[in-house]
Design a protein around this motif. Structure first.
Motif, mmCIF file in Angstrom:
data_model
loop_
_atom_site.group_PDB
_atom_site.id
_atom_site.type_symbol
_atom_site.label_atom_id
_atom_site.label_comp_id
_atom_site.label_asym_id
_atom_site.label_seq_id
_atom_site.Cartn_x
_atom_site.Cartn_y
_atom_site.Cartn_z
ATOM 1 N N ALA A 229 5.043 61.326 60.012
ATOM 2 C CA ALA A 229 6.001 62.049 60.859
ATOM 3 C C ALA A 229 6.208 61.317 62.178
ATOM 4 O O ALA A 229 7.327 61.265 62.704
ATOM 5 C CB ALA A 229 5.510 63.470 61.116
ATOM 6 N N ARG A 230 5.138 60.738 62.699
ATOM 7 C CA ARG A 230 5.280 59.991 63.954
ATOM 8 C C ARG A 230 6.171 58.773 63.764
ATOM 9 O O ARG A 230 6.959 58.426 64.651
ATOM 10 C CB ARG A 230 3.919 59.555 64.500
ATOM 11 N N VAL A 231 6.046 58.121 62.628
ATOM 12 C CA VAL A 231 6.899 56.962 62.333
ATOM 13 C C VAL A 231 8.366 57.385 62.330
ATOM 14 O O VAL A 231 9.231 56.702 62.894
ATOM 15 C CB VAL A 231 6.507 56.324 60.978
ATOM 16 N N ARG A 232 8.647 58.530 61.720
ATOM 17 C CA ARG A 232 10.032 59.005 61.656
ATOM 18 C C ARG A 232 10.542 59.435 63.034
ATOM 19 O O ARG A 232 11.696 59.170 63.395
ATOM 20 C CB ARG A 232 10.138 60.167 60.659
ATOM 21 N N LEU A 233 9.690 60.089 63.818
ATOM 22 C CA LEU A 233 10.083 60.490 65.172
ATOM 23 C C LEU A 233 10.346 59.264 66.048
ATOM 24 O O LEU A 233 11.297 59.235 66.831
ATOM 25 C CB LEU A 233 8.987 61.354 65.806
ATOM 26 N N THR A 234 9.508 58.248 65.895
ATOM 27 C CA THR A 234 9.705 57.004 66.648
ATOM 28 C C THR A 234 11.060 56.390 66.321
ATOM 29 O O THR A 234 11.782 55.923 67.210
ATOM 30 C CB THR A 234 8.579 55.995 66.326
ATOM 31 N N SER A 235 11.427 56.409 65.052
ATOM 32 C CA SER A 235 12.721 55.871 64.629
ATOM 33 C C SER A 235 13.875 56.659 65.249
ATOM 34 O O SER A 235 14.863 56.079 65.723
ATOM 35 C CB SER A 235 12.819 55.904 63.101
ATOM 36 N N ILE A 236 13.740 58.001 65.287
ATOM 37 C CA ILE A 236 14.782 58.852 65.881
ATOM 38 C C ILE A 236 14.947 58.539 67.361
ATOM 39 O O ILE A 236 16.070 58.350 67.856
ATOM 40 C CB ILE A 236 14.436 60.342 65.682
ATOM 41 N N PHE A 237 13.840 58.453 68.081
ATOM 42 C CA PHE A 237 13.908 58.239 69.523
ATOM 43 C C PHE A 237 14.385 56.826 69.875
ATOM 44 O O PHE A 237 15.085 56.622 70.867
ATOM 45 C CB PHE A 237 12.552 58.525 70.164
ATOM 46 N N LYS A 238 14.023 55.848 69.047
ATOM 47 C CA LYS A 238 14.521 54.495 69.277
ATOM 48 C C LYS A 238 16.031 54.437 69.083
ATOM 49 O O LYS A 238 16.734 53.734 69.822
ATOM 50 C CB LYS A 238 13.828 53.509 68.329
ATOM 51 N N GLU A 239 16.527 55.177 68.107
ATOM 52 C CA GLU A 239 17.972 55.209 67.856
ATOM 53 C C GLU A 239 18.692 55.881 69.025
ATOM 54 O O GLU A 239 19.756 55.418 69.456
ATOM 55 C CB GLU A 239 18.249 55.961 66.554
ATOM 56 N N ILE A 240 18.124 56.962 69.541
ATOM 57 C CA ILE A 240 18.719 57.629 70.707
ATOM 58 C C ILE A 240 18.732 56.692 71.908
ATOM 59 O O ILE A 240 19.719 56.596 72.640
ATOM 60 C CB ILE A 240 17.934 58.920 71.048
ATOM 61 N N LEU A 241 17.638 55.966 72.081
ATOM 62 C CA LEU A 241 17.524 55.028 73.195
ATOM 63 C C LEU A 241 18.576 53.925 73.078
ATOM 64 O O LEU A 241 19.233 53.567 74.064
ATOM 65 C CB LEU A 241 16.111 54.436 73.206
ATOM 66 N N ALA A 242 18.726 53.394 71.866
ATOM 67 C CA ALA A 242 19.708 52.318 71.651
ATOM 68 C C ALA A 242 21.130 52.808 71.912
ATOM 69 O O ALA A 242 21.944 52.097 72.510
ATOM 70 C CB ALA A 242 19.571 51.765 70.229
ATOM 71 N N GLU A 243 21.435 54.020 71.461
ATOM 72 C CA GLU A 243 22.771 54.580 71.687
ATOM 73 C C GLU A 243 23.035 54.797 73.172
ATOM 74 O O GLU A 243 24.154 54.570 73.650
ATOM 75 C CB GLU A 243 22.914 55.891 70.920
ATOM 76 N N ARG A 244 22.007 55.230 73.896
ATOM 77 C CA ARG A 244 22.181 55.447 75.332
ATOM 78 C C ARG A 244 22.448 54.129 76.046
ATOM 79 O O ARG A 244 23.264 54.068 76.973
ATOM 80 C CB ARG A 244 20.931 56.121 75.901
ATOM 81 N N LEU A 245 21.773 53.066 75.609
ATOM 82 C CA LEU A 245 21.978 51.764 76.233
ATOM 83 C C LEU A 245 23.380 51.228 75.966
ATOM 84 O O LEU A 245 23.955 50.506 76.785
ATOM 85 C CB LEU A 245 20.932 50.764 75.718
ATOM 86 N N LYS A 246 23.967 51.591 74.815
ATOM 87 C CA LYS A 246 25.310 51.120 74.476
ATOM 88 C C LYS A 246 26.405 51.999 75.057
ATOM 89 O O LYS A 246 27.570 51.657 75.001
ATOM 90 C CB LYS A 246 25.471 51.065 72.949
#
Length: 477
Positions: A229-246
């Protein structure tokens, strides 16, 4: 002719057990001047007994029996390691104050995979200071930020208003919904109605359960599921972070946590994700448990409830109809603050911590050996009759003055003192403000908070609720 095979097998099994037992105790080294205690069975030691569930407003039979037999400090074998367990307030304070020198954190290895290598609970030294300072800078800004305060109050009201016409409420679930929505909105600007909020909640529930499970990384176990579950949450938050940077908004704009984190150029993506996870864990799970403990104890303490209600009536009396709460209002909630601290003392959201001795440490008449695990039991001093009058009584008035605060460790201590304590208290205070002004409640006779070892309400804290005669409506925020 007598069949000797069963006898031979039994004899060999007995010899093998004795061999393992002797090997177990020989491995510990057992230096002189160790505290008294029992190392338990080979491999598992006394872990199962230590983790046995009990009412969170008690020490539990394991600790009570061991302290009675061996004293407040005793040896054992827990979580796969020879261990010194401390129920001594003086020693616990010493351990926490020397965390960076003599007693670093020492969570079981599978816990590292659940928490992540950059978790504030695991890192130390300059890295711990860097990550903690980032969190503290955000917490300080949040506490007085009108947008955050209004968000918390709106979510408090929407949660309470959703109970209209109901006679019973599964409060623990409601508390978790409130705290998660508050943290998702403030941390990541995610609205409660968004599908992503539900997905994060589902994954986070699985992740959280790993903290109260045996540390076994075997497919199908709760611990293994939490790691995934932590692996999946990390993936979600990294995607949110990447979208915010773009996005069009620069990192310094906006008021949510992610923009604050993105403005820190000295953080890696993994460190940023870990900060979000730590804030979400503290702001969601532990805050929800604490609100639930407060509601449970108030349901059995009518004098405390009435005093709390009087304080919030006084706060509301000087405000215009529909006027939102602010930081000045929060500062007037002194008895509310006492209630929060007393619920932490009496309910014990955090029972113990994982530490390890870097060298031989002498304390009083015994030695804590180098390399041994050390478990300071924070809840032990909370029930010590030599420190508190009637410790088994929920009494918020005991917090008048500073005497009690020196005898308890509700938010930990030392360099790892909970950085989000102030924000949690604001959230709880605002929620309680509208709760006590709108409802009375009763708890079920067979309901109680359990230490598993982290606090849980296995029946969901089902409340019988009744609206008060006069309640205050939604603020026009």
């Amino acid at each position: 002719m007598v069949d000797l095979l069963p006898v031979t097998l039994a004899l060999l099994s007995g010899l093998a057990f004795v061999y393992l037992l002797l090997k177990h105790f020989a491995k510990e080294g057992c230096p002189s001047k160790l505290p008294h205690g029992n190392m338990g069975w080979p491999i598992c030691g006394e872990t199962l007994g230590f983790l046995k569930s009990h009412k969170s407003n008690s020490m539990g039979t394991f600790l009570e029996e061991h302290c009675s037999r061996y004293g407040k400090v005793f040896k054992s074998h827990l979580f796969g390691s020879p261990t010194i367990v401390s129920c001594d307030h003086e020693l616990n304070m010493f351990i926490l104050q020397n965390e960076g020198k003599l007693f670093p954190v020492d969570y079981p290895k599978p816990m590292h995979q659940i928490l992540g290598k950059f978790s504030l609970l695991l890192v130390s030294g300059d890295l711990h200071k860097k990550l903690r300072n980032t969190i503290i800078s955000f917490i300080r800004a949040s506490k007085s930020e009108p947008k955050f305060l209004h968000c918390v109050e709106n979510l408090s009201l929407s949660t309470i208003e959703s109970w209209g016409g109901r006679k019973e409420v599964a409060f623990y679930k409601e508390a978790k919904r409130f705290t998660l929505n508050a943290m998702l909105k403030h941390l990541l600007n995610i609205d409660p109605e968004e599908p992503l909020a539900s997905k994060i909640l589902e994954e986070f529930e699985t992740y959280i359960k790993g903290f109260v499970s045996l540390p076994l990384r075997i497919p199908g176990t709760t611990c293994f599921k939490a790691i995934k579950a932590r692996v999946r949450l990390t993936s979600i938050f990294k995607e949110i972070l990447a979208e915010r940077l773009k996005g069009d908004a620069g990192p310094a704009e906006g008021a949510d946590c992610l923009n604050v984190i993105l403005s820190k150029q000295n953080l890696s993506d993994e460190e940023r994700v870990s900060i979000v996870m730590d804030l979400l864990f503290g702001g969601y799970e532990t805050t929800a448990k604490l609100i639930s403990l407060i509601v449970y104890f108030l349901g059995q303490a009518p004098y405390s409830f009435e005093k709390l209600k009087e304080e919030h009536q006084a706060v509301r009396k000087i405000k215009k109809d529909g006027e939102p709460l602010n930081l000045e209002d929060y500062m007037k909630m002194e008895f509310t603050n006492n209630v929060i601290y007393e619920a932490m003392r009496y309910g014990n959201v955090v029972k113990f911590l994982h530490r390890k001795a870097l060298q031989d440490v002498k304390f009083k008449d015994f030695v804590i050996p180098s390399g041994w695990k050390v478990l300071p039991v924070l809840s032990s001093s909370h029930f010590d009759p030599t420190l508190h009058e009637n410790p088994q009584e929920f009494n918020p008035w005991r917090w008048n003055g500073n005497a009690t605060s020196k005898k308890v460790l509700p938010f930990g201590g030392g360099p790892r003192l909970c950085p989000g304590a102030d924000v949690a208290k604001v959230e709880i205070s605002f929620f309680l403000h509208h709760l006590v002004l709108n409802y009375r409640w009763k708890t079920k006779a067979d309901e109680c908070p359990l230490a598993l070892p982290y606090v849980e309400f296995t029946r969901g804290l089902l409340l019988e609720i009744e609206p008060t005669e006069k309640s205050f409506g939604r603020n026009p925020l």
